[in-house]
Design a protein around this motif. Sequence first.
Motif, PDB file in Angstrom:
ATOM      1  N   PHE A  35      47.642  39.873  45.578  1.00 32.11           N
ATOM      2  CA  PHE A  35      47.007  41.190  45.490  1.00 32.11           C
ATOM      3  C   PHE A  35      47.724  42.176  46.417  1.00 32.11           C
ATOM      4  CE2 PHE A  35      43.122  39.464  43.456  1.00 32.11           C
ATOM      5  CZ  PHE A  35      42.840  40.498  42.576  1.00 32.11           C
ATOM      6  N   ALA A  36      48.274  41.690  47.510  1.00 32.62           N
ATOM      7  CA  ALA A  36      48.951  42.582  48.467  1.00 32.62           C
ATOM      8  C   ALA A  36      50.092  43.340  47.803  1.00 32.62           C
ATOM      9  CB  ALA A  36      49.455  41.788  49.669  1.00 32.62           C
ATOM     10  N   GLU A  37      50.894  42.639  47.027  1.00 32.41           N
ATOM     11  CA  GLU A  37      52.009  43.293  46.341  1.00 32.41           C
ATOM     12  C   GLU A  37      51.495  44.233  45.249  1.00 32.41           C
ATOM     13  OE1 GLU A  37      55.927  42.153  43.686  1.00 32.41           O
ATOM     14  OE2 GLU A  37      55.053  40.623  44.994  1.00 32.41           O
ATOM     15  N   LEU A  38      50.509  43.777  44.490  1.00 29.75           N
ATOM     16  CA  LEU A  38      49.954  44.585  43.406  1.00 29.75           C
ATOM     17  C   LEU A  38      49.360  45.893  43.926  1.00 29.75           C
ATOM     18  CD1 LEU A  38      49.016  45.002  40.442  1.00 29.75           C
ATOM     19  CD2 LEU A  38      46.939  43.739  41.069  1.00 29.75           C
ATOM     20  N   LEU A  39      48.666  45.839  45.048  1.00 23.78           N
ATOM     21  CA  LEU A  39      47.935  47.002  45.550  1.00 23.78           C
ATOM     22  C   LEU A  39      48.698  47.792  46.614  1.00 23.78           C
ATOM     23  CD1 LEU A  39      44.343  45.473  45.694  1.00 23.78           C
ATOM     24  CD2 LEU A  39      45.428  46.771  43.843  1.00 23.78           C
ATOM     25  N   GLU A  40      49.981  47.519  46.745  1.00 25.84           N
ATOM     26  CA  GLU A  40      50.785  48.261  47.712  1.00 25.84           C
ATOM     27  C   GLU A  40      50.721  49.755  47.390  1.00 25.84           C
ATOM     28  OE1 GLU A  40      55.365  48.410  49.342  1.00 25.84           O
ATOM     29  OE2 GLU A  40      54.640  46.602  48.339  1.00 25.84           O
ATOM     30  N   VAL A  95      34.656  36.073  41.434  1.00 24.88           N
ATOM     31  CA  VAL A  95      35.134  34.832  42.042  1.00 24.88           C
ATOM     32  C   VAL A  95      35.280  33.714  41.020  1.00 24.88           C
ATOM     33  CG1 VAL A  95      34.629  33.079  43.784  1.00 24.88           C
ATOM     34  CG2 VAL A  95      34.098  35.452  44.242  1.00 24.88           C
ATOM     35  N   LYS A  96      34.427  33.696  39.999  1.00 26.66           N
ATOM     36  CA  LYS A  96      34.467  32.609  39.014  1.00 26.66           C
ATOM     37  C   LYS A  96      35.786  32.565  38.262  1.00 26.66           C
ATOM     38  CE  LYS A  96      29.523  32.503  38.367  1.00 26.66           C
ATOM     39  NZ  LYS A  96      28.403  32.803  37.494  1.00 26.66           N
ATOM     40  N   ASP A  97      36.434  33.712  38.135  1.00 24.03           N
ATOM     41  CA  ASP A  97      37.717  33.780  37.442  1.00 24.03           C
ATOM     42  C   ASP A  97      38.584  34.825  38.155  1.00 24.03           C
ATOM     43  OD1 ASP A  97      39.887  33.906  35.769  1.00 24.03           O
ATOM     44  OD2 ASP A  97      38.734  34.295  33.950  1.00 24.03           O
ATOM     45  N   VAL A  98      39.244  34.377  39.213  1.00 27.13           N
ATOM     46  CA  VAL A  98      40.047  35.295  40.026  1.00 27.13           C
ATOM     47  C   VAL A  98      41.192  35.882  39.211  1.00 27.13           C
ATOM     48  CG1 VAL A  98      41.451  35.496  42.109  1.00 27.13           C
ATOM     49  CG2 VAL A  98      39.368  34.149  42.151  1.00 27.13           C
ATOM     50  N   ASP A  99      41.699  35.121  38.240  1.00 26.93           N
ATOM     51  CA  ASP A  99      42.759  35.651  37.380  1.00 26.93           C
ATOM     52  C   ASP A  99      42.273  36.873  36.606  1.00 26.93           C
ATOM     53  OD1 ASP A  99      44.584  33.738  38.191  1.00 26.93           O
ATOM     54  OD2 ASP A  99      44.092  32.366  36.557  1.00 26.93           O
ATOM     55  N   PHE A 100      41.012  36.849  36.183  1.00 31.41           N
ATOM     56  CA  PHE A 100      40.426  37.996  35.501  1.00 31.41           C
ATOM     57  C   PHE A 100      40.432  39.212  36.428  1.00 31.41           C
ATOM     58  CE2 PHE A 100      36.798  40.738  34.657  1.00 31.41           C
ATOM     59  CZ  PHE A 100      36.991  41.051  33.317  1.00 31.41           C
ATOM     60  N   LYS A 150      44.005  40.520  36.729  1.00 26.78           N
ATOM     61  CA  LYS A 150      44.440  41.227  35.515  1.00 26.78           C
ATOM     62  C   LYS A 150      43.755  42.585  35.390  1.00 26.78           C
ATOM     63  CE  LYS A 150      45.548  36.996  33.086  1.00 26.78           C
ATOM     64  NZ  LYS A 150      45.060  35.985  32.143  1.00 26.78           N
ATOM     65  N   ALA A 151      42.476  42.642  35.734  1.00 21.78           N
ATOM     66  CA  ALA A 151      41.757  43.919  35.699  1.00 21.78           C
ATOM     67  C   ALA A 151      42.371  44.893  36.699  1.00 21.78           C
ATOM     68  CB  ALA A 151      40.281  43.698  36.002  1.00 21.78           C
ATOM     69  N   ALA A 152      42.679  44.404  37.894  1.00 20.68           N
ATOM     70  CA  ALA A 152      43.308  45.256  38.909  1.00 20.68           C
ATOM     71  C   ALA A 152      44.675  45.748  38.442  1.00 20.68           C
ATOM     72  CB  ALA A 152      43.414  44.506  40.231  1.00 20.68           C
ATOM     73  N   GLU A 153      45.429  44.902  37.763  1.00 24.78           N
ATOM     74  CA  GLU A 153      46.740  45.329  37.236  1.00 24.78           C
ATOM     75  C   GLU A 153      46.573  46.529  36.293  1.00 24.78           C
ATOM     76  OE1 GLU A 153      49.740  41.559  36.947  1.00 24.78           O
ATOM     77  OE2 GLU A 153      48.037  41.542  35.544  1.00 24.78           O
ATOM     78  N   VAL A 196      38.275  36.364  47.017  1.00 23.47           N
ATOM     79  CA  VAL A 196      39.253  36.707  45.983  1.00 23.47           C
ATOM     80  C   VAL A 196      40.646  36.857  46.597  1.00 23.47           C
ATOM     81  CG1 VAL A 196      39.933  38.503  44.330  1.00 23.47           C
ATOM     82  CG2 VAL A 196      37.554  37.708  44.418  1.00 23.47           C
ATOM     83  N   VAL A 197      40.737  37.584  47.699  1.00 24.04           N
ATOM     84  CA  VAL A 197      42.039  37.788  48.355  1.00 24.04           C
ATOM     85  C   VAL A 197      42.587  36.466  48.875  1.00 24.04           C
ATOM     86  CG1 VAL A 197      43.241  38.930  50.262  1.00 24.04           C
ATOM     87  CG2 VAL A 197      41.471  40.151  48.995  1.00 24.04           C
ATOM     88  N   GLU A 198      41.715  35.659  49.427  1.00 28.03           N
ATOM     89  CA  GLU A 198      42.111  34.357  49.963  1.00 28.03           C
ATOM     90  C   GLU A 198      42.749  33.487  48.883  1.00 28.03           C
ATOM     91  OE1 GLU A 198      39.770  31.946  53.258  1.00 28.03           O
ATOM     92  OE2 GLU A 198      38.842  31.723  51.282  1.00 28.03           O
ATOM     93  N   SER A 199      42.230  33.552  47.673  1.00 30.07           N
ATOM     94  CA  SER A 199      42.755  32.710  46.611  1.00 30.07           C
ATOM     95  C   SER A 199      43.925  33.340  45.848  1.00 30.07           C
ATOM     96  CB  SER A 199      41.650  32.309  45.632  1.00 30.07           C
ATOM     97  OG  SER A 199      41.138  33.434  44.992  1.00 30.07           O
TER      98      SER A 199
END
Length: 161
Positions: free
Chosen positions: A51-56, A12-17, A20-23, A44-47
């Motif tokens: 993620f929806a497009e990435l994890l399709e 949560v402290k760095d949602v961009d991290f 990027k890790a999920a990518e 994380v999803v809220e912010s």
Amino acid sequence: MTLLLGYDTEYVKDVDFSFKAAEKIVKVHEEFKQPATFFMLGKVVESRPEFAELLEGFDVQQHMYSHTQVKEIPGKERPVLKLNEVDEEIKKTNEIIKQVFKKDCIGVRIPYGYDNGLRDNPKILDVLKKNGMKFISSHGRTKGKKFVGLEVQPYKYRSEE
């Protein structure tokens, strides 16, 4: 052979991290054509609804909303959610996943994991069941406070019904 892996998306402290890790994880799974489950923290999803497009095409389940303990862990001095707060977090994250991913959430990985999972807390199990959770990943530590290894096999919680 298919290897199924699950990932907790919780930073949560760095949602961009986290994004990027999920990518990077998605790229590896796509390259090897292997399934994966992403256990998403509601915050994380809220912010980052992208993620929806990435994890399709991947399985998405929940990791609760705030990544707070649901019961005490010996040696860990952290806040523990009350039963009504567990209920609120599960409901809220279910709603966020439904809104963002357009799917119902049927599974949860409990933050931190516990020795013998939630076997000693049927009230929490009742809350999870009431909120539509069909599978629960909660066994994550041994009595020695270490994380469990791959030798721990899944088990079923018995229903009182």
